[in-house]
Design a protein around this motif. Structure first.
Motif, mmCIF file in Angstrom:
data_model
loop_
_atom_site.group_PDB
_atom_site.id
_atom_site.type_symbol
_atom_site.label_atom_id
_atom_site.label_comp_id
_atom_site.label_asym_id
_atom_site.label_seq_id
_atom_site.Cartn_x
_atom_site.Cartn_y
_atom_site.Cartn_z
ATOM 1 N N THR A 121 50.147 48.862 9.713
ATOM 2 C CA THR A 121 51.344 49.683 10.326
ATOM 3 C C THR A 121 50.437 50.580 11.471
ATOM 4 O OG1 THR A 121 51.122 51.790 9.062
ATOM 5 C CG2 THR A 121 52.565 49.878 8.372
ATOM 6 N N ARG A 122 51.197 50.411 12.914
ATOM 7 C CA ARG A 122 50.694 50.926 13.816
ATOM 8 C C ARG A 122 50.959 52.255 13.971
ATOM 9 N NH1 ARG A 122 52.536 46.162 17.937
ATOM 10 N NH2 ARG A 122 54.423 46.405 16.820
ATOM 11 N N ASN A 123 50.167 53.363 14.078
ATOM 12 C CA ASN A 123 50.479 54.735 14.303
ATOM 13 C C ASN A 123 50.440 54.916 15.865
ATOM 14 O OD1 ASN A 123 47.635 55.060 14.832
ATOM 15 N ND2 ASN A 123 47.286 56.039 12.760
ATOM 16 N N ALA A 124 49.843 54.296 16.498
ATOM 17 C CA ALA A 124 49.782 54.505 18.071
ATOM 18 C C ALA A 124 49.291 53.122 18.726
ATOM 19 C CB ALA A 124 48.461 55.581 18.341
ATOM 20 N N ASP A 149 63.031 48.957 5.184
ATOM 21 C CA ASP A 149 61.882 49.508 4.952
ATOM 22 C C ASP A 149 60.768 49.025 5.634
ATOM 23 O OD1 ASP A 149 61.805 47.352 3.763
ATOM 24 O OD2 ASP A 149 60.997 47.964 1.710
ATOM 25 N N MET A 150 61.116 48.657 7.041
ATOM 26 C CA MET A 150 59.926 48.110 7.944
ATOM 27 C C MET A 150 59.360 49.569 8.641
ATOM 28 S SD MET A 150 58.393 45.825 9.592
ATOM 29 C CE MET A 150 59.258 44.301 9.228
ATOM 30 N N PRO A 151 58.237 49.525 8.682
ATOM 31 C CA PRO A 151 57.592 50.687 9.208
ATOM 32 C C PRO A 151 57.965 50.753 10.499
ATOM 33 C CG PRO A 151 55.779 49.444 8.061
ATOM 34 C CD PRO A 151 56.809 48.591 8.151
ATOM 35 N N LYS A 152 58.006 52.058 11.210
ATOM 36 C CA LYS A 152 58.422 52.275 12.699
ATOM 37 C C LYS A 152 57.772 51.383 13.684
ATOM 38 C CE LYS A 152 60.608 56.746 11.742
ATOM 39 N NZ LYS A 152 60.846 58.016 11.848
ATOM 40 N N GLY A 153 56.390 51.437 13.532
ATOM 41 C CA GLY A 153 55.686 50.547 14.529
ATOM 42 C C GLY A 153 55.495 49.246 14.183
ATOM 43 N N GLY A 154 56.347 48.719 13.161
ATOM 44 C CA GLY A 154 56.294 47.226 13.187
ATOM 45 C C GLY A 154 54.993 46.656 12.576
ATOM 46 N N VAL A 155 54.924 45.376 12.294
ATOM 47 C CA VAL A 155 53.798 44.952 11.461
ATOM 48 C C VAL A 155 53.421 43.569 12.219
ATOM 49 C CG1 VAL A 155 53.470 43.507 9.449
ATOM 50 C CG2 VAL A 155 54.861 45.619 9.179
ATOM 51 N N TYR A 194 46.520 51.948 11.705
ATOM 52 C CA TYR A 194 45.768 51.907 12.460
ATOM 53 C C TYR A 194 46.158 52.093 14.036
ATOM 54 C CZ TYR A 194 47.808 47.448 13.773
ATOM 55 O OH TYR A 194 48.897 46.399 14.233
ATOM 56 N N GLU A 195 45.291 52.148 15.023
ATOM 57 C CA GLU A 195 45.885 52.354 16.687
ATOM 58 C C GLU A 195 45.532 50.997 17.064
ATOM 59 O OE1 GLU A 195 44.276 54.591 20.320
ATOM 60 O OE2 GLU A 195 44.252 55.636 18.417
ATOM 61 N N ARG A 196 46.710 50.522 17.658
ATOM 62 C CA ARG A 196 46.655 49.192 18.328
ATOM 63 C C ARG A 196 45.761 49.389 19.726
ATOM 64 N NH1 ARG A 196 49.487 44.193 18.578
ATOM 65 N NH2 ARG A 196 50.054 43.370 20.664
ATOM 66 N N GLN A 197 44.656 48.383 19.788
ATOM 67 C CA GLN A 197 43.905 48.264 21.069
ATOM 68 C C GLN A 197 44.160 47.855 22.316
ATOM 69 O OE1 GLN A 197 40.966 50.240 20.398
ATOM 70 N NE2 GLN A 197 42.269 50.520 18.603
ATOM 71 N N VAL A 198 43.814 48.368 23.378
ATOM 72 C CA VAL A 198 44.342 47.605 24.800
ATOM 73 C C VAL A 198 43.670 46.169 24.921
ATOM 74 C CG1 VAL A 198 43.879 47.605 27.185
ATOM 75 C CG2 VAL A 198 44.100 49.730 26.045
ATOM 76 N N ARG A 199 44.417 45.357 25.375
ATOM 77 C CA ARG A 199 44.208 43.800 25.703
ATOM 78 C C ARG A 199 43.121 43.845 26.842
ATOM 79 N NH1 ARG A 199 47.066 39.231 24.043
ATOM 80 N NH2 ARG A 199 46.300 37.359 25.079
ATOM 81 N N GLN A 200 42.023 43.363 26.498
ATOM 82 C CA GLN A 200 41.120 43.417 27.540
ATOM 83 C C GLN A 200 41.049 42.019 28.279
ATOM 84 O OE1 GLN A 200 37.158 44.337 26.197
ATOM 85 N NE2 GLN A 200 37.875 45.915 24.833
ATOM 86 N N GLU A 201 41.589 40.958 27.603
ATOM 87 C CA GLU A 201 41.459 39.555 28.114
ATOM 88 C C GLU A 201 42.899 38.847 28.396
ATOM 89 O OE1 GLU A 201 37.491 40.236 26.188
ATOM 90 O OE2 GLU A 201 39.512 39.720 25.350
ATOM 91 N N GLY A 202 43.315 38.305 29.439
ATOM 92 C CA GLY A 202 44.752 37.445 29.329
ATOM 93 C C GLY A 202 45.816 38.262 29.395
ATOM 94 N N LYS A 203 46.689 37.624 29.098
ATOM 95 C CA LYS A 203 48.322 38.252 29.030
ATOM 96 C C LYS A 203 48.802 37.806 27.808
ATOM 97 C CE LYS A 203 50.949 36.758 32.229
ATOM 98 N NZ LYS A 203 51.855 36.493 33.442
#
Length: 312
Positions: A121-124, A149-155, A194-203
């Protein structure tokens, strides 16, 4: 192999070197017990060729599968789960926006028998503001209409044991939602933030059109909310139409309305319009029940059996 990681691949050629290195590090952490199943989902770039070239150099056990065309990430995950041979399974995005350490946490919880399915679940998230807003709206609607009951940040990522995988693979529905099926199955869940990371390559290939299609599939496969909404609108509208109709008739009898046929026309239009909505809702209820039966989901799932000798 004890741990199987399924990696759907679509337009990820630029991130493959970093992906292989992350999986190599993960294999070392897991004492060399890692299996990776790459599923190239009809990717138009060089993803398959690059993975094929590196397959023999990988320090971990690996399978490389290719779909005949682009079927979508969820069918790719299903293909990978079917091919995997481990005891515990995890899904990992090829763009590495979900940190590999999250998979380690999944496998630790699963191997310690803390849960049957581990859900990230994404907290950020470090995405641009527009992406964060779109994601918040999407998962907010998903919580409201599909899985409450889906987490607010999605899955986006999950791991599971063999028992859960077997039940999940038995649900071979098309035009459905894998995430909603995970929640529908039940079992023992554990949410890991977990914290979702920045996408470094592509779109990202997860476009607005695909999100809309996914939302529609989820709504129509898991909830009769639109039908209930029609029934509510029809019932409410019928009451309002009756009240307005009485007012129109009273106005006609008192002489406030002098146009010939106006009162009758208004009463008929209001009444038939709302009755149509109510009728569509009622017919839709029967259609929904028939559709539910056609999916042939099990009526109940036994996740554990016990006797006086222990677990069966």
């Amino acid at each position: 192999m004890s741990y199987s990681v399924i990696v759907p691949v679509y337009k990820n050629a630029d991130s493959i070197p970093r992906l292989i290195q992350a999986l190599t590090d993960m294999n070392e952490t897991l004492d060399g017990k890692l299996e990776v199943v790459f599923v190239v989902d009809g990717s138009p770039d060089e993803s398959f060729a690059l993975l094929k070239k590196e397959l023999g150099n990988m320090s971990f056990s690996a399978q490389l599968l290719a779909h005949s065309r682009n079927f979508g990430s969820f069918p790719a995950i299903r293909t990978g789960l079917m091919a995997a041979t481990g005891e515990y399974f995890g899904v990992m995005a090829a763009d590495l926006q979900e940190p590999p350490e999250l998979l380690i946490s999944f496998f630790k919880s699963l191997s310690n028998d803390e849960c049957d399915v581990a859900i990230g679940t994404r907290n950020a998230r470090k995405d641009p503001l527009s992406s964060r807003m779109a994601s918040s709206i999407f998962w907010g609607l998903y919580r409201r209409l599909v899985v409450h009951d889906m987490p607010k940040g999605g899955v986006d990522i999950f791991g599971c044991n063999k028992a859960f995988r077997e039940q999940l693979l038995q649900l071979s529905e098309s035009r459905s939602s894998l995430i909603a099926l995970i929640f529908w199955l039940g079992f023992r869940r554990k949410f890991i933030e977990y914290e979702r990371q920045v996408r470094q390559e592509g779109k990202s290939a997860w476009t607005f059109k695909k999100k809309l299609e996914y939302m529609m599939d989820s709504v129509f496969a898991f909830t009769d909310y639109p039908i209930k909404l029609l029934i509510r609108m029809g019932a409410t509208g019928s009451i309002i139409a009756l009240l307005i109709g009485l007012m129109v008739v009273a106005a006609r009898l008192s002489g406030a309305i002098e146009v010939p046929g106006y009162a009758a026309t208004m009463v008929v239009v209001l009444l038939l319009g709302t009755l149509n909505l109510l009728g569509l809702g009622l017919v839709g209820t029967y259609a929904w029940r028939a559709y539910e039966n056609s999916k042939q989901r099990p009526l109940a799932i036994v996740c554990m059996k016990l006797n006086n000798q222990g677990t069966l």
